[in-house]
Scaffold this motif. Structure first.
Motif, short mmCIF file in Angstrom:
data_model
loop_
_atom_site.label_atom_id
_atom_site.label_comp_id
_atom_site.label_asym_id
_atom_site.label_seq_id
_atom_site.Cartn_x
_atom_site.Cartn_y
_atom_site.Cartn_z
N ILE A 40 0.71 -1.27 -0.05
CA ILE A 40 -0.19 -0.01 0.12
C ILE A 40 0.77 1.30 0.21
N LEU A 41 1.78 1.16 0.74
CA LEU A 41 2.76 2.61 1.02
C LEU A 41 3.57 2.54 -0.13
N ALA A 64 -6.99 1.58 2.62
CA ALA A 64 -5.71 1.69 2.33
C ALA A 64 -5.34 3.24 2.34
N ASP A 65 -6.16 4.09 1.82
CA ASP A 65 -6.20 5.52 1.77
C ASP A 65 -5.85 5.96 3.10
N ASP A 66 -6.53 5.56 4.12
CA ASP A 66 -6.53 6.20 5.21
C ASP A 66 -4.90 5.72 5.95
N LEU A 67 -4.53 4.66 5.65
CA LEU A 67 -3.18 4.52 6.28
C LEU A 67 -1.95 5.24 5.36
N THR A 83 -12.66 11.60 5.60
CA THR A 83 -11.31 10.99 5.89
C THR A 83 -10.37 12.15 5.12
N ARG A 84 -10.95 12.52 3.68
CA ARG A 84 -10.06 13.19 2.79
C ARG A 84 -10.16 14.82 3.71
N GLU A 85 -11.34 15.17 3.88
CA GLU A 85 -11.60 16.55 4.59
C GLU A 85 -10.66 16.76 5.77
N LEU A 89 -1.15 15.45 -1.76
CA LEU A 89 -2.14 14.42 -1.82
C LEU A 89 -2.42 13.83 -3.16
N HIS A 90 -1.42 14.44 -4.11
CA HIS A 90 -1.51 13.90 -5.33
C HIS A 90 -3.13 14.06 -6.33
#
Length: 209
Positions: free
Chosen positions: A27-28, A116-119, A151-153, A173-174
């Motif tokens: 993921i990373l 995965a995005d949260d990690l 989460t994105r906010e 954040l791409h």
């Protein structure tokens, strides 16, 4: 590639489950700005490695075989590499574990059932000096605004509070600058803020920062 000279966030993974380490590494490493430079299966390995590789962020589990605790290792890890940020990753979704992690010196907490995005978001936020608090832990607990933030906010809000401009946030954040502007507008509406200063003040008053 020399991660330290390219602005890439260097990560040390410490978890006794190989399957989790392999999944987290994929993921990373899929992110252009993130790079796993070491892995440890025990607390002792993590303490020994951190002094050698000096990672930007240490992703550290709480529970290890034999009753060892990742929380107990936080102080030793910080002593070996004071500049490293510690992100606790755990299966526990209990307020007491989160509070204990921050009390020991961690700057982020993410659960193993997170997306995965949260990690990746958590790693970026703690690397930049922010605090990553899981969605289930809302401050205060009855805060309706906190429940409405995605989460994105939350990620954008943290980066705004750290002083980053829209183009900088977009790069981190791409995402496109226009997308960041949209998130800023949503945050301003939800927090009833007309300026950056008002946004940060409102977020702090509502326990979001």
């Amino acid at each position: 590639m020399d991660a330290s000279s390219t602005g890439v966030i260097q990560i040390l993974l410490c978890d006794d489950h190989r399957l989790f380490r392999e999944g987290a590494k994929r993921i990373l490493d899929d992110e252009d700005d993130l790079c796993v430079i070491g892995e440890a299966a025990t607390v002792e390995q993590a303490i020994n490695l951190v002094g050698t590789v000096a990672p930007t962020v240490i992703v550290l589990d709480i529970s290890f075989p034999g009753g060892n605790s990742g929380l107990d290792a936080v102080a030793a890890v910080r002593e070996k590499s004071p500049s490293s940020k510690i992100l606790i990753v755990s299966m526990h979704r209990d307020r007491s574990f989160v509070e204990a992690a921050f009390a020991q010196g961690a700057t982020g907490y993410v659960t193993k059932d997170a997306a995965a995005d949260d990690l990746a978001a958590a790693v970026r936020i703690v690397a930049l000096g922010g605090r990553y608090i899981p969605d289930f832990l809302e401050r205060p607990a009855n805060n309706s605004t906190a429940r409405r933030l995605t989460t994105r906010e939350r990620e954008v809000l943290e980066l705004v509070a750290l002083g980053h401009t829209n183009p900088e946030i977009a790069q981190l954040l791409h995402l496109s600058p226009r997308t960041i502007e949209s998130y800023r507008s949503q945050l301003a509406r939800k927090l009833n803020a007309g300026s950056r200063a008002e946004l940060i003040r409102s977020a702090k008053e509502q326990g979001l920062l």
